[in-house]
Design an enzyme around this catalytic site. Structure first.
Site, short mmCIF file in Angstrom:
data_model
loop_
_atom_site.label_atom_id
_atom_site.label_comp_id
_atom_site.label_asym_id
_atom_site.label_seq_id
_atom_site.Cartn_x
_atom_site.Cartn_y
_atom_site.Cartn_z
N ASN A 158 0.85 -1.19 0.00
CA ASN A 158 0.00 0.00 0.00
C ASN A 158 0.89 1.25 0.00
OD1 ASN A 158 -1.42 2.27 1.08
ND2 ASN A 158 -3.06 0.91 1.73
N ASP A 171 -0.12 4.49 -0.07
CA ASP A 171 -0.82 5.72 0.32
C ASP A 171 0.09 6.73 1.00
OD1 ASP A 171 -3.14 4.48 -0.53
OD2 ASP A 171 -3.95 4.17 1.49
N HIS A 172 0.98 6.23 1.88
CA HIS A 172 1.71 7.17 2.72
C HIS A 172 2.90 7.80 2.02
CE1 HIS A 172 -1.19 6.61 5.68
NE2 HIS A 172 -0.94 5.32 5.81
N ARG A 186 3.88 18.73 1.78
CA ARG A 186 4.54 19.91 1.24
C ARG A 186 3.86 20.47 -0.01
NH1 ARG A 186 9.93 21.40 2.75
NH2 ARG A 186 9.78 21.28 4.99
N HIS A 209 -5.64 3.70 -1.70
CA HIS A 209 -6.97 4.08 -1.18
C HIS A 209 -7.24 5.52 -1.59
CE1 HIS A 209 -9.68 4.40 2.69
NE2 HIS A 209 -10.32 4.74 1.59
N ARG A 235 -9.30 8.25 -0.91
CA ARG A 235 -10.28 8.66 0.12
C ARG A 235 -11.14 9.78 -0.39
NH1 ARG A 235 -8.65 6.55 5.56
NH2 ARG A 235 -10.46 7.69 6.29
N ARG A 262 -6.95 12.93 0.95
CA ARG A 262 -5.86 13.39 1.84
C ARG A 262 -4.51 12.81 1.44
NH1 ARG A 262 -7.32 10.14 7.33
NH2 ARG A 262 -9.31 11.14 6.99
N HIS A 263 -4.50 11.67 0.77
CA HIS A 263 -3.20 11.19 0.28
C HIS A 263 -3.28 10.90 -1.23
CE1 HIS A 263 -5.13 7.44 1.54
NE2 HIS A 263 -4.80 7.57 2.82
N GLU A 308 -8.70 0.61 -3.17
CA GLU A 308 -9.51 0.68 -1.94
C GLU A 308 -10.44 1.85 -2.03
OE1 GLU A 308 -7.90 0.90 2.00
OE2 GLU A 308 -6.39 -0.57 1.44
N THR A 317 -6.76 6.52 10.10
CA THR A 317 -6.64 5.40 9.18
C THR A 317 -7.93 4.59 9.30
OG1 THR A 317 -5.30 3.47 8.57
CG2 THR A 317 -5.45 3.96 10.92
N THR A 318 -8.07 3.58 8.45
CA THR A 318 -9.30 2.80 8.45
C THR A 318 -9.40 2.05 9.77
OG1 THR A 318 -8.87 2.53 6.10
CG2 THR A 318 -10.66 1.22 7.03
N GLU A 322 -11.12 -9.31 3.22
CA GLU A 322 -9.84 -8.99 3.85
C GLU A 322 -10.11 -8.84 5.34
OE1 GLU A 322 -7.28 -6.14 1.94
OE2 GLU A 322 -6.35 -5.59 3.86
N HIS A 356 -3.62 -4.66 7.78
CA HIS A 356 -3.72 -3.46 8.62
C HIS A 356 -2.79 -3.58 9.82
CE1 HIS A 356 -5.13 0.23 10.43
NE2 HIS A 356 -5.69 0.49 9.27
N GLY A 357 -1.82 -2.67 9.86
CA GLY A 357 -0.93 -2.57 11.00
C GLY A 357 0.19 -3.59 11.04
N GLY A 381 1.14 -1.42 4.35
CA GLY A 381 1.51 -0.09 3.89
C GLY A 381 2.36 0.68 4.87
N HIS A 382 1.74 1.18 5.93
CA HIS A 382 2.39 2.16 6.80
C HIS A 382 3.76 1.71 7.29
CE1 HIS A 382 3.06 4.25 10.68
NE2 HIS A 382 2.65 5.28 9.98
#
Ligand code: PXP
Length: 249
Positions: A12, A14-15, A23, A48, A50, A54-55, A75, A105-106, A156, A199-200, A221-222
């Site tokens: 993922n 996204d980040h 920036r 994702h 959103r 936001r990302h 997503e 986050t979700t 998932e 997730h996580g 992802g993160h």
């Protein structure tokens, strides 16, 4: 019990977009990150879009669809706007997630059982367009049964609580969550659903989830984008891949 085949890794990105958007401007580019992830052994890319953008942005989705050789897992919340975007792009997979503006986050899984009729109608055109439809849910029998009834091909399982309990040192609760994920992966598989999880997840938490034989894809992802700061994106992904393969062996 299925024999555990190769486990797919969806990265993922996204980040990467979160950092870019901090920036403004175009750097760092999530499409470049996706191409690097692909080269490092990702079996798919997850992004994702959103509602508040936001990302990931609409232009990022255009770019990912054009650039990627591996499948895109798109997503999205179950809204008309996102459905129209998915139908325009027809990505390999769509993963329907709950979305709240105020969350970082979700936070939880989708409450399919509460919204069964609407979701059944919502996913039908996505399936007809050739997308594999995945539903992001908590490891609960009523949610799994509802996802099956509405015609999703994939679920998932949300691993967030399992990971949080690990991070907080609540190992009894963590093990309870792991048992629930273990049981529910088998339950969903027996219903004929394809089972993914995410997730996580981190290097510390991935192995027990990767070892579940019914799980065929993890979306991460993160942690990977964070770890890329220290070792680079390719090596961060390669290490995750190694831990997944070792757990599976
Ligand atoms: N799977 C789903 C459905 C998600 O919503 C997310 C977070 O966007 C992930 C996996 C990846 O979670 P993380 O970024 O915590 O690895």
């Amino acid at each position: 019990m299925p024999t555990a085949g190769k486990l797919r890794l969806g990265v993922n990105i996204d980040h990467v977009a979160t950092v870019r958007n901090a920036r403004g401007g175009a750097y760092p580019c999530p499409i470049r990150a996706a191409e690097m992830a692909q080269a490092a052994g990702a079996d798919g890319i997850t992004a994702h879009l959103r509602e508040d953008r936001r990302h990931i942005t609409d232009a990022d989705i255009d770019g990912l669809m054009a650039a990627l050789k591996v499948p895109l897992n798109f997503e999205m919340a179950a809204t008309d706007e996102m459905q129209a975007i998915a139908l325009r792009h027809r990505p390999h997979a769509v993963c329907i997630v709950p979305e709240k503006r105020e969350e970082r986050t979700t936070e939880g899984g989708l409450d399919v059982a509460q919204d069964e009729n609407r979701l059944a109608h919502f996913i039908a055109p996505l399936r007809e367009a050739g997308c594999r439809v995945s539903i992001f849910i908590a490891a609960e029998p009523n949610q799994i049964e509802a996802a099956h009834r509405i015609g999703a091909q994939v679920i998932e399982l949300h691993t967030g609580a399992y990971c949080d309990f690990h991070a907080e040192g609540h190992f009894d609760k963590r093990d309870g969550e792991l048992q629930r994920l273990t049981d529910m992966a088998a339950f969903a598989h027996d219903l004929g659903l394809e089972v993914h999880a995410g997730h996580g997840l981190s290097y510390d938490t991935v192995a027990p989830i990767a070892a579940l034989p019914q799980v065929i894809e993890l979306n991460i992802g993160h942690f990977l984008i964070g770890e890329a700061i220290f070792r680079g994106l390719g090596p961060a992904i390669a290490e995750m891949r190694r831990l997944m393969d070792d757990a599976r062996a």
